[in-house]
Scaffold this motif. Structure first.
Motif, PDB file in Angstrom:
ATOM      1  N   ASN A 218      19.647 -21.154  67.658  1.00 47.67           N
ATOM      2  CA  ASN A 218      19.077 -19.979  67.003  1.00 47.67           C
ATOM      3  C   ASN A 218      18.553 -20.363  65.621  1.00 47.67           C
ATOM      4  OD1 ASN A 218      19.806 -18.218  69.156  1.00 47.67           O
ATOM      5  ND2 ASN A 218      21.899 -18.165  68.375  1.00 47.67           N
ATOM      6  N   LEU A 219      17.271 -20.082  65.392  1.00 45.07           N
ATOM      7  CA  LEU A 219      16.615 -20.496  64.153  1.00 45.07           C
ATOM      8  C   LEU A 219      16.218 -19.286  63.322  1.00 45.07           C
ATOM      9  CD1 LEU A 219      15.135 -22.551  62.290  1.00 45.07           C
ATOM     10  CD2 LEU A 219      13.147 -22.274  63.782  1.00 45.07           C
ATOM     11  N   PHE A 220      16.481 -19.387  62.016  1.00 49.21           N
ATOM     12  CA  PHE A 220      15.949 -18.418  61.067  1.00 49.21           C
ATOM     13  C   PHE A 220      15.387 -19.178  59.879  1.00 49.21           C
ATOM     14  CE2 PHE A 220      16.340 -16.016  57.126  1.00 49.21           C
ATOM     15  CZ  PHE A 220      15.618 -14.874  57.440  1.00 49.21           C
ATOM     16  N   PHE A 221      14.125 -18.912  59.551  1.00 49.58           N
ATOM     17  CA  PHE A 221      13.572 -19.496  58.330  1.00 49.58           C
ATOM     18  C   PHE A 221      12.636 -18.490  57.667  1.00 49.58           C
ATOM     19  CE2 PHE A 221       9.131 -20.399  59.320  1.00 49.58           C
ATOM     20  CZ  PHE A 221       9.105 -20.477  60.709  1.00 49.58           C
ATOM     21  N   SER A 222      12.532 -18.607  56.356  1.00 48.12           N
ATOM     22  CA  SER A 222      11.639 -17.727  55.604  1.00 48.12           C
ATOM     23  C   SER A 222      11.118 -18.483  54.400  1.00 48.12           C
ATOM     24  CB  SER A 222      12.371 -16.456  55.158  1.00 48.12           C
ATOM     25  OG  SER A 222      13.433 -16.772  54.280  1.00 48.12           O
ATOM     26  N   GLY A 223       9.972 -18.052  53.901  1.00 46.73           N
ATOM     27  CA  GLY A 223       9.366 -18.705  52.749  1.00 46.73           C
ATOM     28  C   GLY A 223       7.999 -18.120  52.465  1.00 46.73           C
ATOM     29  N   PHE A 224       7.300 -18.752  51.538  1.00 45.56           N
ATOM     30  CA  PHE A 224       5.980 -18.298  51.120  1.00 45.56           C
ATOM     31  C   PHE A 224       4.976 -19.422  51.327  1.00 45.56           C
ATOM     32  CE2 PHE A 224       9.182 -16.499  48.121  1.00 45.56           C
ATOM     33  CZ  PHE A 224       9.250 -15.230  48.680  1.00 45.56           C
ATOM     34  N   ALA A 225       3.838 -19.083  51.928  1.00 42.51           N
ATOM     35  CA  ALA A 225       2.851 -20.117  52.279  1.00 42.51           C
ATOM     36  C   ALA A 225       1.507 -19.841  51.622  1.00 42.51           C
ATOM     37  CB  ALA A 225       2.684 -20.190  53.795  1.00 42.51           C
ATOM     38  N   ARG A 226       0.906 -20.916  51.136  1.00 41.18           N
ATOM     39  CA  ARG A 226      -0.471 -20.848  50.636  1.00 41.18           C
ATOM     40  C   ARG A 226      -1.301 -21.854  51.426  1.00 41.18           C
ATOM     41  NH1 ARG A 226      -2.781 -22.428  44.581  1.00 41.18           N
ATOM     42  NH2 ARG A 226      -4.984 -22.475  45.185  1.00 41.18           N
ATOM     43  N   TYR A 227      -2.427 -21.407  51.952  1.00 40.95           N
ATOM     44  CA  TYR A 227      -3.305 -22.241  52.767  1.00 40.95           C
ATOM     45  C   TYR A 227      -4.549 -22.631  51.966  1.00 40.95           C
ATOM     46  CZ  TYR A 227      -0.683 -20.831  56.953  1.00 40.95           C
ATOM     47  OH  TYR A 227       0.296 -20.617  57.893  1.00 40.95           O
ATOM     48  N   ASP A 228      -4.887 -23.922  51.999  1.00 41.00           N
ATOM     49  CA  ASP A 228      -6.143 -24.421  51.432  1.00 41.00           C
ATOM     50  C   ASP A 228      -6.833 -25.282  52.480  1.00 41.00           C
ATOM     51  OD1 ASP A 228      -6.156 -23.604  48.495  1.00 41.00           O
ATOM     52  OD2 ASP A 228      -4.193 -24.560  48.649  1.00 41.00           O
ATOM     53  N   ASN A 229      -8.149 -25.146  52.577  1.00 39.25           N
ATOM     54  CA  ASN A 229      -8.888 -25.964  53.526  1.00 39.25           C
ATOM     55  C   ASN A 229      -8.854 -27.427  53.114  1.00 39.25           C
ATOM     56  OD1 ASN A 229      -9.884 -23.945  55.376  1.00 39.25           O
ATOM     57  ND2 ASN A 229     -11.190 -23.221  53.711  1.00 39.25           N
TER      58      ASN A 229
END
Length: 435
Positions: A218-229
C-alpha cells in the motif's frame, strides 16, 4: 517566459490581421470604425484573459528571499523571485494551489481562486529546523541497503509503465530512507526537491516531496510538482507520448464527464456493489490458524485436500487455504451509468458523486504488457481495454475546471489508474492538441 510568449503571440495575430486589412476592407461592407472596434475587442480578449498574480517573498526578519521557487502546483506555470524577492505570474480564472519553496525554509502553499481580479501576495517563510530529518541524514550510508530502498522507492513512486522507464531522478542521493522492519514500512524524505528528467514526456519536473510511505503493497505519497519543458521546441515524440498518457487517464475521464462526452471519448461506466466474501474465513479465524501453524513443531502439508475437517489441525489447514480467497466480491448492477448518477452540482460547482463503486472502462487502448504481468510476475489475461475502479472516500469530490479533483485524497483508484503512477501524470494545464 509565459508572459513573453503571450505578448509575442498577440503581436503576431495583430500583424496578420493588419496584413489582411486592405483585402478585408474591400470585400466587406462594414465601416472602418466597426472593423477597428472588432480588432480592438479581439486583441483585448487575448491580452486580458489572464489574471496577474504578484507579490514578494520574505524571511521572518523581512529579508527578501532571492531565487525562491514560486509556482502553481502540478502545472508548467512558475518562476523564481528577483533580487527584491518579488515575482509575477499569470493564470486563467480557476482554482490553483500556489507553492512557495526555498532551501532551508518550510514550504508554503496557498489556495488561489481569482475571479477576474489581480492578486497581490506577501509571504513570510519560516526556517525549517527539523531535528529528526537531520538525524536520519547523518545516519545515511549509501550502501546496498540504501540502493535496495531506492529501487523500491522508484518502483513505487515512478511506477512500472513504459513511461516510468524513461524517467531519471537526477539527485538520488538527496533521498533518505527509514525502514521499520516490524511494521514493514518504508518512509522517504528529502531536504531538497527532487529533480526528475522525464525523457518520455519531455519535462524536467521539480518535485517537493512531502510524504512517502510504503507499507506492504500500500503506497501513499504527496508533494508539489512544477513542470518545465526540456526544450522550447516540443518534439513530436513528446506530443505523442503526452497525448497517449492523457487518453484514458483520470484527468481525461473527469474532463469528459463534466463536458458530457464520455461515449464520444471512448469511456464506458458501470456501477457495482462490494460485499464481504462469505467463503473467506473471518480475520479472527485466520489469525488463530496462523498462530496455531507457527506453534506446530512438525511439517504441515497446506496443499492437503480436506473435504470434512475432523481435527483442529484439519480446520487450520482449511482456514489457511481459504485465507487466499479475496476479501470481497463485486456485483455489477448497472451498465452505462447516467450522468446524473455520477456527477452533482452545488452552485454550479461540479462534484463526483455516486453510490457504491464505479467501474470506468476506456475502450480505445489496451493494457500495457507490464500491467498484464503484474507485480509478482503472474500474467493476466488481456482484455483489450483499460479498466479502473473509483472508490469515494469522502462522500463526494469536487472537480476543478481543469479536470482534476480539488482533493485527490477524496477517492481511491483501483485497477489501471492504480497502475499508472507519477511517471504517467501530466501538468494540470495540459491540453491535447486539436490536430
Amino acid at each position: 517566459m509565459i508572459t513573453q510568449l503571450n505578448i509575442h503571440y498577440t503581436k503576431k495575430i495583430i500583424k496578420l490581421l493588419f496584413k489582411k486589412t486592405s483585402l478585408f476592407f474591400t470585400e466587406k461592407s462594414f465601416s472602418v470604425k466597426k472593423r477597428l472596434v472588432f480588432l480592438f475587442v479581439f486583441v483585448s480578449s487575448i491580452s486580458f484573459s489572464q489574471i496577474l498574480i504578484k507579490g514578494n517573498i520574505l524571511s521572518e526578519t523581512n529579508k527578501p528571499l532571492v531565487g525562491a521557487s514560486v509556482y502553481f502546483n502540478n502545472t508548467t506555470i512558475g518562476t523564481i523571485t528577483n533580487s527584491k524577492g518579488e515575482f509575477e505570474l499569470k493564470i486563467k480564472e480557476g482554482n490553483y494551489t500556489l507553492i512557495i519553496s526555498f532551501l532551508g525554509y518550510k514550504t508554503k502553499q496557498l489556495l488561489i481562486t481569482p475571479q477576474n481580479n489581480d492578486v497581490n501576495i506577501h509571504i513570510k517563510l519560516k526556517e525549517d529546523s527539523s531535528i529528526l530529518n537531520e538525524i536520519v541524514i547523518k545516519k545515511t550510508v549509501y550502501d546496498d541497503n540504501w540502493k535496495h530502498n531506492l529501487a523500491r522507492f522508484k518502483h513505487a513512486f515512478l511506477g512500472r509503465t513504459k513511461l516510468a522507464e524513461t524517467c531519471k531522478i537526477l539527485n538520488e542521493k538527496d533521498i533518505h530512507f527509514n525502514y521499520n522492519i516490524k511494521k514493514n514500512t518504508l518512509t522517504a524524505f528529502t531536504k531538497k526537491p527532487l529533480k526528475i528528467k522525464h525523457q518520455g514526456l519531455g519535462y524536467i519536473i521539480t518535485y517537493d516531496l512531502v510524504d512517502f510511505t510504503l507499507k506492504n503493497q500500500n503506497l501513499f505519497f504527496s508533494g508539489f510538482a512544477r513542470y518545465d519543458n526540456l526544450r522550447k521546441n516540443i518534439k513530436r515524440k513528446w506530443k505523442q507520448n503526452r497525448l497517449k498518457a492523457f487518453n484514458g487517464s483520470q484527468m481525461h475521464f473527469l474532463r469528459s464527464l463534466t463536458s458530457k462526452k464520455l461515449k464520444k471519448d471512448g469511456f464506458l461506466v458501470n456501477q457495482f456493489k462490494r460485499v464481504p466474501n462469505p467463503d473467506r474465513p473471518s480475520e479472527e479465524k485466520i489469525n488463530f490458524a496462523r498462530e496455531y501453524f507457527n506453534l506446530c513443531n512438525k511439517p504441515i502439508n497446506l496443499s492437503k485436500n480436506i473435504s470434512n475437517p475432523k481435527t483442529t489441525l484439519d480446520s487450520v489447514i482449511v482456514t489457511l487455504q481459504k485465507a487466499k480467497l479475496p476479501k470481497y466480491q463485486d456485483f455489477l448492477y448497472k451498465r452505462d451509468v447516467a450522468y446524473k448518477d455520477m456527477i452533482s452540482y452545488d452552485n454550479k460547482t461540479p462534484y463526483l458523486s455516486f453510490k457504491d463503486y464505479l467501474m470506468v472502462i476506456y475502450t480505445l487502448e489496451p493494457e500495457e504488457e507490464n500491467y498484464l504481468i503484474g507485480m509478482f510476475g503472474k500474467r493476466k489475461k488481456p482484455s483489450g481495454v483499460q479498466t479502473s475502479n473509483i472508490v469515494l472516500l469522502e462522500g463526494k469530490a469536487q472537480i476543478d475546471k481543469s479536470g482534476v479533483l480539488i482533493n485527490p485524497n477524496a477517492i481511491f483508484n483501483e485497477g489501471y489508474w492504480g497502475f499508472e503512477a507519477f511517471a504517467n501524470m501530466l501538468p494540470l494545464d495540459y491540453k491535447p492538441s486539436s490536430n
